[in-house]
Scaffold this motif. Structure first.
Motif, short mmCIF file in Angstrom:
data_model
loop_
_atom_site.label_atom_id
_atom_site.label_comp_id
_atom_site.label_asym_id
_atom_site.label_seq_id
_atom_site.Cartn_x
_atom_site.Cartn_y
_atom_site.Cartn_z
N UNK A 191 1.17 -1.10 0.40
CA UNK A 191 -0.30 -0.09 0.00
C UNK A 191 0.62 1.34 -0.11
N UNK A 192 2.20 1.20 0.12
CA UNK A 192 2.56 2.63 0.05
C UNK A 192 3.73 2.18 -0.85
N UNK A 193 4.44 3.11 -2.29
CA UNK A 193 5.69 2.55 -2.70
C UNK A 193 6.35 3.87 -3.34
N UNK A 194 7.92 3.93 -3.97
CA UNK A 194 8.31 5.21 -4.83
C UNK A 194 7.55 5.21 -6.12
N UNK A 195 7.26 6.21 -5.72
CA UNK A 195 6.29 6.30 -7.11
C UNK A 195 7.71 6.18 -8.53
N UNK A 196 8.77 6.24 -9.11
CA UNK A 196 9.61 6.11 -9.35
C UNK A 196 9.51 4.42 -10.29
N UNK A 197 8.78 3.41 -9.45
CA UNK A 197 8.75 2.33 -9.10
C UNK A 197 7.46 1.97 -9.97
N UNK A 198 6.55 2.55 -10.34
CA UNK A 198 4.92 2.31 -10.68
C UNK A 198 5.36 3.34 -12.09
N UNK A 199 3.83 2.44 -12.67
CA UNK A 199 3.73 2.83 -14.60
C UNK A 199 2.21 3.38 -14.11
N UNK A 200 2.39 4.79 -14.18
CA UNK A 200 1.07 5.06 -13.49
C UNK A 200 0.84 6.44 -14.25
N UNK A 201 0.29 7.21 -14.15
CA UNK A 201 -0.40 8.30 -15.09
C UNK A 201 0.31 9.84 -14.20
N UNK A 202 0.26 9.47 -13.32
CA UNK A 202 0.45 10.68 -12.49
C UNK A 202 2.18 10.74 -12.35
N UNK A 203 2.49 9.91 -12.51
CA UNK A 203 4.59 10.00 -12.46
C UNK A 203 4.81 10.54 -13.91
N UNK A 204 4.28 10.11 -14.88
CA UNK A 204 4.81 11.40 -16.30
C UNK A 204 4.76 12.84 -15.67
N UNK A 205 3.51 13.15 -15.26
CA UNK A 205 3.43 14.72 -14.32
C UNK A 205 3.94 15.21 -13.44
N UNK A 206 4.48 14.04 -12.64
CA UNK A 206 5.66 14.77 -11.93
C UNK A 206 6.78 14.89 -12.78
N UNK A 207 7.04 13.95 -13.41
CA UNK A 207 8.79 14.29 -14.11
C UNK A 207 8.52 15.61 -14.35
N UNK A 208 7.29 15.89 -15.68
CA UNK A 208 7.90 17.20 -16.59
C UNK A 208 7.75 18.27 -14.98
N UNK A 209 7.19 18.28 -13.74
CA UNK A 209 7.26 19.50 -12.92
C UNK A 209 8.18 19.71 -11.99
N UNK A 210 8.90 18.45 -12.21
CA UNK A 210 10.10 18.64 -11.02
C UNK A 210 12.04 18.28 -11.84
N UNK A 211 12.68 18.70 -10.90
CA UNK A 211 13.83 18.41 -11.52
C UNK A 211 14.60 17.41 -10.36
N UNK A 212 15.14 16.24 -10.58
CA UNK A 212 16.17 15.80 -9.11
C UNK A 212 17.50 16.03 -9.73
N UNK A 213 17.81 16.24 -8.17
CA UNK A 213 19.19 16.63 -8.56
C UNK A 213 20.55 15.19 -8.23
N UNK A 214 19.56 13.97 -7.79
CA UNK A 214 20.52 13.25 -7.97
C UNK A 214 20.50 12.40 -8.60
N UNK A 215 20.75 11.66 -9.68
CA UNK A 215 20.60 10.53 -11.03
C UNK A 215 19.95 9.48 -10.49
N UNK A 216 19.96 8.56 -8.77
CA UNK A 216 19.01 7.17 -8.78
C UNK A 216 17.45 7.87 -8.54
N UNK A 217 17.50 9.74 -8.49
CA UNK A 217 15.79 9.31 -8.34
C UNK A 217 15.47 9.67 -9.32
N UNK A 218 16.17 10.37 -10.23
CA UNK A 218 15.05 11.01 -11.62
C UNK A 218 14.09 9.26 -12.24
#
Length: 220
Positions: A191-218
């Motif tokens: 019931x809890x999971x990292x967003x970068x492990x899931x293929x859900x529509x919210x993932x590309x939305x967050x991706x487009x609006x943010x810039x991670x400073x570590x390659x690990x969490x891109x």
């Protein structure tokens, strides 16, 4: 007052910052950020970006687990979920505290992050309490992340209406990623999971609006 800056960002991790002053958002816009959205309409990118920015600004300023669950942020009552009314009340409280504490908020896109995003699925929760123990209280007995970290309720299927499982988008600051990960890895019902492990529509939305400073969490 809020601090407002605009950052010039290269592709990938943040490698260059050009900081110039920009006009702060109008009070009328800030008031809309945490208004409840019509269930027939999706949350706009501008409003989601603002919610992300405020959550990141607050969480990145936390010094330790002892700073979590500030009484000034707590929603007046929790529903079975939480529900949108809880998240919006929390957001209003956090926005006010950001202002009172003069913590800078960057509402410009992309929102620069040092932490990691996760999702909580309240309808899947079994309240086993394991995540609470191994995360040293980052999650509670219901596997709910500390309310300081809440960003927004989002539909799992990307549709305006919450027709699928409810998802609570949260931001975990870098200092608490290891503790949150311990809770996620040991959670049997997922019931809890990292967003970068899931293929859900919210993932590309967050991706487009943010810039991670570590390659690990891109988010790729």
């Amino acid at each position: 007052m809020f601090g407002f800056f605009k950052k010039k960002v290269q592709a990938g991790p943040l490698t260059e910052r050009q900081i110039v002053a920009v006009e702060p958002p109008q009070p009328s816009f800030l008031k809309k950020v945490w208004q409840r959205v019509d269930s027939a309409s999706p949350l706009s990118d501008d409003l989601l970006r603002a919610r992300l920015a405020e959550a990141v600004a607050w969480c990145d300023a936390l010094q330790s687990l002892d700073d979590l669950r500030a009484g000034t942020l707590r929603p007046s009552r929790f529903h079975d979920g939480p529900e949108d009314v809880d998240v919006c009340e929390l957001g209003h409280n956090r926005q006010r505290q950001l202002h009172d504490r003069k913590l800078p908020v960057d509402y410009q896109s992309p929102v620069v992050t040092t932490g990691r995003f996760m999702l909580y699925f309240p309808d899947e929760n079994l309240s086993d309490g394991y995540a609470e123990i191994v995360s040293r209280g980052f999650f509670d007995v219901d596997n709910l992340p500390a309310y300081d970290t809440w960003v927004s309720l989002v539909p799992e299927d990307g549709s305006p209406r919450m027709s699928g499982r409810r998802c609570l988008l949260c931001y975990v600051p870098a200092s608490m990623i290891e503790l949150a990960d311990a809770g996620i890895e040991g959670n049997p019902e997922s019931c809890i999971e990292w967003l970068d492990r899931l293929n859900l529509p919210v993932r590309p939305r967050v991706q487009a609006l943010t810039c991670p400073t570590s390659r690990r969490w891109i988010l790729r």
